[in-house]
Scaffold this motif. Structure first.
Motif, PDB file in Angstrom:
ATOM      1  N   CYS A  90       0.864  -1.177   0.000  1.00 42.52           N
ATOM      2  CA  CYS A  90       0.000   0.000   0.000  1.00 42.52           C
ATOM      3  C   CYS A  90       0.902   1.228   0.000  1.00 42.52           C
ATOM      4  O   CYS A  90       1.906   1.263   0.712  1.00 42.52           O
ATOM      5  N   PHE A  91       0.572   2.216  -0.832  1.00 39.71           N
ATOM      6  CA  PHE A  91       1.322   3.468  -0.756  1.00 39.71           C
ATOM      7  C   PHE A  91       0.404   4.665  -0.931  1.00 39.71           C
ATOM      8  O   PHE A  91      -0.643   4.585  -1.579  1.00 39.71           O
ATOM      9  N   VAL A  92       0.805   5.764  -0.297  1.00 41.44           N
ATOM     10  CA  VAL A  92       0.010   6.986  -0.266  1.00 41.44           C
ATOM     11  C   VAL A  92       0.671   8.041  -1.136  1.00 41.44           C
ATOM     12  O   VAL A  92       1.819   8.415  -0.899  1.00 41.44           O
ATOM     13  N   MET A  93      -0.045   8.522  -2.138  1.00 44.96           N
ATOM     14  CA  MET A  93       0.482   9.560  -3.033  1.00 44.96           C
ATOM     15  C   MET A  93       0.023  10.931  -2.534  1.00 44.96           C
ATOM     16  O   MET A  93      -0.861  11.573  -3.089  1.00 44.96           O
ATOM     17  N   ARG A  94       0.655  11.347  -1.446  1.00 43.96           N
ATOM     18  CA  ARG A  94       0.376  12.656  -0.846  1.00 43.96           C
ATOM     19  C   ARG A  94       1.685  13.259  -0.363  1.00 43.96           C
ATOM     20  O   ARG A  94       2.462  12.606   0.340  1.00 43.96           O
ATOM     21  N   CYS A 116       5.283   9.298   1.103  1.00 46.95           N
ATOM     22  CA  CYS A 116       6.341  10.123   0.492  1.00 46.95           C
ATOM     23  C   CYS A 116       6.184  11.576   0.909  1.00 46.95           C
ATOM     24  O   CYS A 116       6.233  12.484   0.083  1.00 46.95           O
ATOM     25  N   ILE A 117       5.983  11.803   2.210  1.00 49.20           N
ATOM     26  CA  ILE A 117       5.698  13.150   2.696  1.00 49.20           C
ATOM     27  C   ILE A 117       6.936  14.043   2.642  1.00 49.20           C
ATOM     28  O   ILE A 117       8.067  13.581   2.793  1.00 49.20           O
ATOM     29  N   VAL A 140       9.508   7.479   2.138  1.00 53.24           N
ATOM     30  CA  VAL A 140      10.521   7.587   1.083  1.00 53.24           C
ATOM     31  C   VAL A 140      10.740   9.065   0.825  1.00 53.24           C
ATOM     32  O   VAL A 140       9.906   9.726   0.201  1.00 53.24           O
ATOM     33  N   TYR A 141      11.850   9.582   1.307  1.00 49.66           N
ATOM     34  CA  TYR A 141      12.084  11.028   1.282  1.00 49.66           C
ATOM     35  C   TYR A 141      12.633  11.493  -0.056  1.00 49.66           C
ATOM     36  O   TYR A 141      13.567  10.916  -0.600  1.00 49.66           O
ATOM     37  N   GLN A 142      12.012  12.534  -0.583  1.00 47.42           N
ATOM     38  CA  GLN A 142      12.450  13.151  -1.841  1.00 47.42           C
ATOM     39  C   GLN A 142      13.318  14.367  -1.488  1.00 47.42           C
ATOM     40  O   GLN A 142      12.836  15.334  -0.917  1.00 47.42           O
ATOM     41  N   TYR A 152       7.855  14.212  -8.898  1.00 54.97           N
ATOM     42  CA  TYR A 152       7.906  13.884  -7.469  1.00 54.97           C
ATOM     43  C   TYR A 152       7.407  12.458  -7.226  1.00 54.97           C
ATOM     44  O   TYR A 152       8.059  11.642  -6.587  1.00 54.97           O
ATOM     45  N   TYR A 153       6.236  12.163  -7.772  1.00 57.91           N
ATOM     46  CA  TYR A 153       5.644  10.843  -7.550  1.00 57.91           C
ATOM     47  C   TYR A 153       6.310   9.761  -8.396  1.00 57.91           C
ATOM     48  O   TYR A 153       6.346   8.589  -7.997  1.00 57.91           O
TER      49      TYR A 153
END
Length: 295
Positions: A90-94, A116-117, A140-142, A152-153
């Protein structure tokens, strides 16, 4: 492999990531079953999400969520279904987490869970709240700043083992019939705040084109809404102007945009839609969120 994607945010945010969501695959797994959670405000975009097994539309736990309101039965049923379904990933695209995201994340049943906050104090607070619930989410830090939504995503998705096979225009199959019409969209968080500026904008368009002008959009600010409607009444006798302000929903607005030759709007979802449809557009940016439009 069964995957759940959480993207319960705004209309424009979903449009910006549609090219990714429409072309997502796993680098090692061929049999991919994709489920996605969206805000109900995005239900008109369902036709563009053809590769998903289940699409869950949340009524309350979506954009503009009010924690003081009771969660609807529809949302409770979806949360129950998510809790009882076993996912591999599960991953959150926010980029920024809100309470409506946390409500879902706390019931997710998955072997691996990713977010990926961006590294902000508010996000750190939410991440700490997650850790207390022992739900084992990995951030997962950008490290790049001022990066647009797509890149970004895309970075995030690649980092967790997925690939984007190609970048395609997901809107290419929609039929467009160009007319000599200009859309002026008055929606948006950063919109016209001085009502008299609307007259200046309309007059500029009237005096410099011979196109029909269709005015759409709406605002939650009741005082501003009254002021804008008062100004629009002055143009009631002008046969070139069709006043649809506060009269159309997303689907109806999209259909009007599909047919126009030019679009004028602020930083809002329908502006992203017009740009993706390849319509000549003038986007009036006030402040904030500019990284979404780079380069």
């Amino acid at each position: 492999m069964k995957v759940l994607i959480i993207k319960n945010d705004g209309f424009g945010d979903l449009i910006l990531t549609l090219p990714l969501l429409s072309n997502i695959y796993h680098s090692k797994q061929k049999n991919l079953i994709l489920d996605i959670i969206l805000s109900k405000v995005n239900s008109d975009l369902k036709i563009l999400l053809k590769n998903f097994n289940n699409i869950f539309f949340l009524q309350n736990l979506g954009t503009k969520f009010n924690p003081n309101n009771k969660i609807s039965k529809n949302d409770e049923d979806i949360l129950k279904k998510i809790k009882n379904t076993k996912y591999d990933i599960c991953f959150v695209m926010r980029r920024n987490l809100n309470y409506e995201n946390l409500k879902i994340m706390q019931v997710v049943n998955a072997n691996k869970k990713y977010i990926c906050i961006e590294n902000t104090p508010l996000n750190k607070e939410f991440f700490a709240t997650l850790n207390k619930t022992k739900t084992n989410w990995v951030n997962v830090y950008q490290d790049q700043k001022n990066i647009n939504e797509y890149d970004y995503y895309k970075y995030f998705i690649k980092k967790i083992g997925f690939i984007i096979k190609k970048k395609t225009n997901v809107f290419k199959d929609l039929k467009i019939y160009k007319k000599k019409e200009i859309i002026i969209n008055l929606s948006g968080e950063k919109q016209i705040t001085i009502a008299s500026n609307l007259s200046k904008l309309i007059d500029l368009v009237i005096n410099n084109t011979n196109f029909k002008i269709i005015i759409i959009g709406k605002t939650l600010d009741q005082n501003l809404c009254k002021s804008l409607k008062k100004i629009l009444k002055k143009y009631k006798k002008n046969k070139r102007i069709l006043d649809q302000f506060s009269k159309t929903n997303f689907f109806q607005s999209m259909k009007l945009i599909d047919k126009c030759s030019m679009y004028i709007g602020f930083e809002t979802g329908l502006s992203h839609y017009a740009v993706n449809m390849g319509i000549k557009s003038l986007i009036i940016l006030a402040s904030g969120g500019g990284h979404k439009w780079f380069p």
